[in-house]
Design an enzyme around this catalytic site. Sequence first.
Site, PDB file in Angstrom:
ATOM      1  N   ASP A 178      80.666  62.547   8.896  1.00  0.00           N
ATOM      2  CA  ASP A 178      80.377  62.987   7.526  1.00  0.00           C
ATOM      3  C   ASP A 178      79.154  63.871   7.371  1.00  0.00           C
ATOM      4  O   ASP A 178      78.597  63.979   6.289  1.00  0.00           O
ATOM      5  CB  ASP A 178      80.217  61.745   6.647  1.00  0.00           C
ATOM      6  CG  ASP A 178      79.135  60.800   7.182  1.00  0.00           C
ATOM      7  OD1 ASP A 178      78.285  61.254   7.976  1.00  0.00           O
ATOM      8  OD2 ASP A 178      79.131  59.621   6.800  1.00  0.00           O
TER       9      ASP A 178
ATOM     10  N   GLU B  25      86.310  59.249  13.388  1.00  0.00           N
ATOM     11  CA  GLU B  25      85.704  58.397  12.351  1.00  0.00           C
ATOM     12  C   GLU B  25      86.174  58.847  10.966  1.00  0.00           C
ATOM     13  O   GLU B  25      85.390  59.187  10.077  1.00  0.00           O
ATOM     14  CB  GLU B  25      84.167  58.370  12.415  1.00  0.00           C
ATOM     15  CG  GLU B  25      83.562  57.170  11.708  1.00  0.00           C
ATOM     16  CD  GLU B  25      82.042  57.121  11.749  1.00  0.00           C
ATOM     17  OE1 GLU B  25      81.388  57.744  10.897  1.00  0.00           O
ATOM     18  OE2 GLU B  25      81.505  56.446  12.649  1.00  0.00           O
TER      19      GLU B  25
ATOM     20  N   GLU C 207      77.192  62.853   2.150  1.00  0.00           N
ATOM     21  CA  GLU C 207      78.167  62.438   3.171  1.00  0.00           C
ATOM     22  C   GLU C 207      79.535  62.087   2.602  1.00  0.00           C
ATOM     23  O   GLU C 207      80.555  62.352   3.236  1.00  0.00           O
ATOM     24  CB  GLU C 207      77.612  61.261   3.985  1.00  0.00           C
ATOM     25  CG  GLU C 207      76.465  61.620   4.921  1.00  0.00           C
ATOM     26  CD  GLU C 207      75.113  61.701   4.232  1.00  0.00           C
ATOM     27  OE1 GLU C 207      75.029  61.371   3.019  1.00  0.00           O
ATOM     28  OE2 GLU C 207      74.129  62.091   4.886  1.00  0.00           O
TER      29      GLU C 207
ATOM     30  N   HIS D  45      66.431  56.730   6.248  1.00  0.00           N
ATOM     31  CA  HIS D  45      66.326  58.194   6.225  1.00  0.00           C
ATOM     32  C   HIS D  45      67.212  58.895   5.211  1.00  0.00           C
ATOM     33  O   HIS D  45      67.125  60.101   5.050  1.00  0.00           O
ATOM     34  CB  HIS D  45      66.694  58.750   7.607  1.00  0.00           C
ATOM     35  CG  HIS D  45      68.169  58.634   7.897  1.00  0.00           C
ATOM     36  ND1 HIS D  45      68.732  57.486   8.392  1.00  0.00           N
ATOM     37  CD2 HIS D  45      69.195  59.507   7.714  1.00  0.00           C
ATOM     38  CE1 HIS D  45      70.045  57.665   8.529  1.00  0.00           C
ATOM     39  NE2 HIS D  45      70.353  58.875   8.118  1.00  0.00           N
TER      40      HIS D  45
ATOM     41  N   ARG E 285      69.207  60.871   2.427  1.00  0.00           N
ATOM     42  CA  ARG E 285      68.752  61.815   1.400  1.00  0.00           C
ATOM     43  C   ARG E 285      68.714  61.166   0.017  1.00  0.00           C
ATOM     44  O   ARG E 285      67.790  61.399  -0.759  1.00  0.00           O
ATOM     45  CB  ARG E 285      69.679  63.032   1.349  1.00  0.00           C
ATOM     46  CG  ARG E 285      69.341  64.088   2.382  1.00  0.00           C
ATOM     47  CD  ARG E 285      70.301  65.259   2.353  1.00  0.00           C
ATOM     48  NE  ARG E 285      70.066  66.106   3.519  1.00  0.00           N
ATOM     49  CZ  ARG E 285      69.467  67.284   3.489  1.00  0.00           C
ATOM     50  NH1 ARG E 285      69.055  67.794   2.343  1.00  0.00           N
ATOM     51  NH2 ARG E 285      69.278  67.980   4.596  1.00  0.00           N
TER      52      ARG E 285
ATOM     53  N   HIS F 141      62.391  58.484  11.404  1.00  0.00           N
ATOM     54  CA  HIS F 141      63.184  59.722  11.476  1.00  0.00           C
ATOM     55  C   HIS F 141      62.239  60.926  11.449  1.00  0.00           C
ATOM     56  O   HIS F 141      61.180  60.876  10.820  1.00  0.00           O
ATOM     57  CB  HIS F 141      64.103  59.752  10.245  1.00  0.00           C
ATOM     58  CG  HIS F 141      65.272  60.672  10.363  1.00  0.00           C
ATOM     59  ND1 HIS F 141      65.176  62.025  10.152  1.00  0.00           N
ATOM     60  CD2 HIS F 141      66.574  60.434  10.667  1.00  0.00           C
ATOM     61  CE1 HIS F 141      66.369  62.583  10.312  1.00  0.00           C
ATOM     62  NE2 HIS F 141      67.244  61.629  10.631  1.00  0.00           N
TER      63      HIS F 141
HETATM   64  C1  UD1 Z   1      71.460  64.170   8.677  1.00  0.00           C
HETATM   65  C2  UD1 Z   1      72.858  63.927   8.090  1.00  0.00           C
HETATM   66  C3  UD1 Z   1      73.074  62.457   7.798  1.00  0.00           C
HETATM   67  C4  UD1 Z   1      72.791  61.609   9.022  1.00  0.00           C
HETATM   68  C5  UD1 Z   1      71.411  61.944   9.576  1.00  0.00           C
HETATM   69  C6  UD1 Z   1      71.242  61.201  10.864  1.00  0.00           C
HETATM   70  C7  UD1 Z   1      73.749  65.702   6.637  1.00  0.00           C
HETATM   71  C8  UD1 Z   1      73.825  66.246   5.275  1.00  0.00           C
HETATM   72  N1  UD1 Z   1      72.975  64.619   6.808  1.00  0.00           N
HETATM   73  O1  UD1 Z   1      70.448  63.761   7.726  1.00  0.00           O
HETATM   74  O2  UD1 Z   1      74.417  62.253   7.396  1.00  0.00           O
HETATM   75  O3  UD1 Z   1      72.834  60.250   8.658  1.00  0.00           O
HETATM   76  O4  UD1 Z   1      71.305  63.347   9.816  1.00  0.00           O
HETATM   77  O5  UD1 Z   1      69.936  61.160  11.299  1.00  0.00           O
HETATM   78  O6  UD1 Z   1      74.363  66.229   7.533  1.00  0.00           O
HETATM   79  N2  UD1 Z   1      64.191  66.955  12.072  1.00  0.00           N
HETATM   80  C9  UD1 Z   1      63.486  67.343  13.183  1.00  0.00           C
HETATM   81  N3  UD1 Z   1      64.012  67.084  14.428  1.00  0.00           N
HETATM   82  C10 UD1 Z   1      65.194  66.458  14.609  1.00  0.00           C
HETATM   83  C11 UD1 Z   1      65.899  66.044  13.469  1.00  0.00           C
HETATM   84  C12 UD1 Z   1      65.398  66.314  12.209  1.00  0.00           C
HETATM   85  O7  UD1 Z   1      62.414  67.897  13.073  1.00  0.00           O
HETATM   86  O8  UD1 Z   1      65.603  66.256  15.741  1.00  0.00           O
HETATM   87  C13 UD1 Z   1      63.628  67.234  10.722  1.00  0.00           C
HETATM   88  C14 UD1 Z   1      63.728  68.728  10.356  1.00  0.00           C
HETATM   89  O9  UD1 Z   1      62.583  69.093   9.661  1.00  0.00           O
HETATM   90  C15 UD1 Z   1      64.953  68.739   9.421  1.00  0.00           C
HETATM   91  C16 UD1 Z   1      64.811  67.400   8.729  1.00  0.00           C
HETATM   92  O10 UD1 Z   1      64.364  66.513   9.753  1.00  0.00           O
HETATM   93  O11 UD1 Z   1      64.884  69.831   8.505  1.00  0.00           O
HETATM   94  C17 UD1 Z   1      66.059  66.866   8.116  1.00  0.00           C
HETATM   95  O12 UD1 Z   1      67.179  66.929   9.003  1.00  0.00           O
HETATM   96  P1  UD1 Z   1      68.672  66.901   8.395  1.00  0.00           P
HETATM   97  O13 UD1 Z   1      69.706  66.940   9.454  1.00  0.00           O
HETATM   98  O14 UD1 Z   1      68.782  67.980   7.352  1.00  0.00           O
HETATM   99  O15 UD1 Z   1      68.646  65.446   7.791  1.00  0.00           O
HETATM  100  P2  UD1 Z   1      69.572  64.714   6.785  1.00  0.00           P
HETATM  101  O16 UD1 Z   1      70.498  65.648   6.076  1.00  0.00           O
HETATM  102  O17 UD1 Z   1      68.736  63.832   5.965  1.00  0.00           O
HETATM  103  N1  UDP Z   2      69.149  55.318  16.846  1.00  0.00           N
HETATM  104  C1  UDP Z   2      68.457  55.699  18.000  1.00  0.00           C
HETATM  105  N2  UDP Z   2      67.087  55.734  17.961  1.00  0.00           N
HETATM  106  C2  UDP Z   2      66.387  55.415  16.860  1.00  0.00           C
HETATM  107  C3  UDP Z   2      67.092  55.055  15.689  1.00  0.00           C
HETATM  108  C4  UDP Z   2      68.478  55.027  15.706  1.00  0.00           C
HETATM  109  O1  UDP Z   2      69.072  55.986  19.030  1.00  0.00           O
HETATM  110  O2  UDP Z   2      65.150  55.457  16.910  1.00  0.00           O
HETATM  111  C5  UDP Z   2      70.631  55.324  16.875  1.00  0.00           C
HETATM  112  C6  UDP Z   2      71.321  54.097  16.352  1.00  0.00           C
HETATM  113  O3  UDP Z   2      71.526  53.126  17.353  1.00  0.00           O
HETATM  114  C7  UDP Z   2      72.642  54.645  15.822  1.00  0.00           C
HETATM  115  C8  UDP Z   2      72.289  56.047  15.401  1.00  0.00           C
HETATM  116  O4  UDP Z   2      71.065  56.365  16.027  1.00  0.00           O
HETATM  117  O5  UDP Z   2      73.627  54.739  16.850  1.00  0.00           O
HETATM  118  C9  UDP Z   2      72.152  56.099  13.913  1.00  0.00           C
HETATM  119  O6  UDP Z   2      71.647  57.315  13.550  1.00  0.00           O
HETATM  120  P1  UDP Z   2      71.033  57.605  12.135  1.00  0.00           P
HETATM  121  O7  UDP Z   2      70.538  56.352  11.537  1.00  0.00           O
HETATM  122  O8  UDP Z   2      70.109  58.746  12.320  1.00  0.00           O
HETATM  123  O9  UDP Z   2      72.293  58.169  11.337  1.00  0.00           O
HETATM  124  P2  UDP Z   2      73.500  57.496  10.546  1.00  0.00           P
HETATM  125  O10 UDP Z   2      74.174  56.512  11.413  1.00  0.00           O
HETATM  126  O11 UDP Z   2      72.923  56.920   9.296  1.00  0.00           O
HETATM  127  O12 UDP Z   2      74.374  58.666  10.205  1.00  0.00           O
END
Ligand code: UD1
Ligand code: UDP
Length: 370
Positions: free
Chosen positions: A95, A117, A131, A207, A209, A240
Site C-alpha cells: 500500500d 499482500e 495507504e 511513524h 503520516r 524512523h
Molecule cells: C512510507 C509509506 C508507509 C510505510 C512507511 C514504512 C507511503 C505513502 N508511505 O512512509 O506506507 O508504512 O514508509 O516505513 O508510501 N527517510 C530517510 N531515510 C530512509 C527513509 C526515510 O531519510 O531510509 C526520511 C526522508 O526524509 C523521507 C521521510 O523519511 O522524506 C519520509 O519517508 P516516506 O517514505 O515519505 O515516509 P512515509 O510516507 O511516512
Molecule cells: N523493522 C526493522 N527495523 C526497525 C523497525 C522495524 O527492520 O527498526 C521492520 C519490522 O520488523 C517490519 C517492518 O520493518 O517487518 C515494518 O516497517 P514499518 O513499520 O516501517 O512499515 P509498515 O509495516 O508500517 O508499513
Amino acid sequence: MKVMTVFGTRPEAIKMAPLVKALKKDPYFETIVCVTAQHREMLDQVLDLFNIKPDYDLNVMKKGQTLSMITSDVIEGLDKVLNEAKPDIVLVHGDTTTSFAAALSAFYHQIPVGHVEAGLRTFDKYSPYPEEMNRQMTGRLSDIHFSPTIRNKENLLRENVAEEKIYITGNTVIDALLEVANTKYDFDGELGSVLSSGKKLISVTCHRRENLGEYMANIFQALADIAKEYKDVEIVYPVHLNPLVRDAADKYLGGLDNVHLIEPLTYQPFTKLLQASYLVVTDSGGIQEEAPALGKPVLVVRKETERPEAVEAGTVKLSGVERKNIYNDIKDLLDNKQSYDKMANAVNPYGDGKASERILKALKEFSIGK
Ligand code: UD1
Ligand code: UDP
C-alpha cells in the site's frame, strides 16, 4: 516468464525479499528487481541483509518528500525502465506510494500487474492515509491478486474482483521472519545492557503520516507517563528516519533514563528485539503480523486496523490514539498478569512461511493461461 518486482520502502523490501529469492532460484522465471528507493538507508539495510542487488534503482528519495513528488518521480523513472526491460508482469507490494505509482506505470505500458499482500482494507479513505487508497487503487489496476488471508480475498470479491484472479497465499512477511528468527545475534553497547538487565522491555515503533502531530504527541506522552511511573521498565524505540517523527520523539521522550531512542535496526536484530520484548506498542503494519507470530502482545496505536485477524485471535489490541487509553492499556498489561497471559499467545493467522512458493505457482498458472 520475465517478472519485474518493484519496491521502495523498508516494509516492502522485507516482504518482497523472500519472493525475489524464490523467483531467482526457479529457472522458469527471469527476475528483474527495480527499487524506487522511496526510502534510501532503510531500504539498503534490507537489500544488504537479503543480499539483493537491484537491476534498476530510481533513487527517488528526497528529504521532506511529498506524496506528489514520490508519485511523479516513480512514474517518470519507471517509463524508461519498463521500455527497456519489457517485463511480462510487474509485481508490487501492499500500500505504499511506490506500489500505487508502479502499478499505474505498468498499466500505462499495458503490462499486467500482480499485487502481493492484496485485499487489506479499512474502507476509511483517510485511515491509514494514504495507504488505504493506495491499496484500493493498486487493486483496481491489478490482474492477479495474492491475498494473505481469506478475509482479504472476501474484501476483493466484494469489489467484484473475479474469484479466479485471487490466490490465498499467506503473508510473505512470515517467510522473511522464519528466515531470520532462528539466527543468532548478539547485542552490544546500550541495547546489549538493556536486554541483559532482566527488566520488562517495551518495544515501540511509530511513524504513520496520519499520526503526525497531535496523535503522535498523545502516543509519546502516554509512553513518557509509563516510563516515569515504572522505573523497572525499559522502553526501546528505533526511531524512523522521517525528521518529523524524530523531532516529536526527541521532544516528548528525549532525556528519560529508561527510554532508549535508537537508530532503525536492521531486520535481524529488530526481530531479536521483538523476541526479547514483554510487549510491543506500534502503529506499524508489518509488526502487527510479526509480533503475534512471536507470542508478543501488541497495542496498536491507530484508530483502525486492516489486520483484524490478530485482534480476533486476541494478541493485538487496538489502543487508539488518546493518551489516557494508551497509558491504561500499557498499565493493564504491566500490572495484570491475567490480561497479559490472555494476549501473550503465539498465533499466526498470516501464513506458514510458504507464501512465496504459492505466489510462484500462481504466476506459472497465470502465464500459461494467457
Ligand atoms: C512510507 C509509506 C508507509 C510505510 C512507511 C514504512 C507511503 C505513502 N508511505 O512512509 O506506507 O508504512 O514508509 O516505513 O508510501 N527517510 C530517510 N531515510 C530512509 C527513509 C526515510 O531519510 O531510509 C526520511 C526522508 O526524509 C523521507 C521521510 O523519511 O522524506 C519520509 O519517508 P516516506 O517514505 O515519505 O515516509 P512515509 O510516507 O511516512
Ligand atoms: N523493522 C526493522 N527495523 C526497525 C523497525 C522495524 O527492520 O527498526 C521492520 C519490522 O520488523 C517490519 C517492518 O520493518 O517487518 C515494518 O516497517 P514499518 O513499520 O516501517 O512499515 P509498515 O509495516 O508500517 O508499513
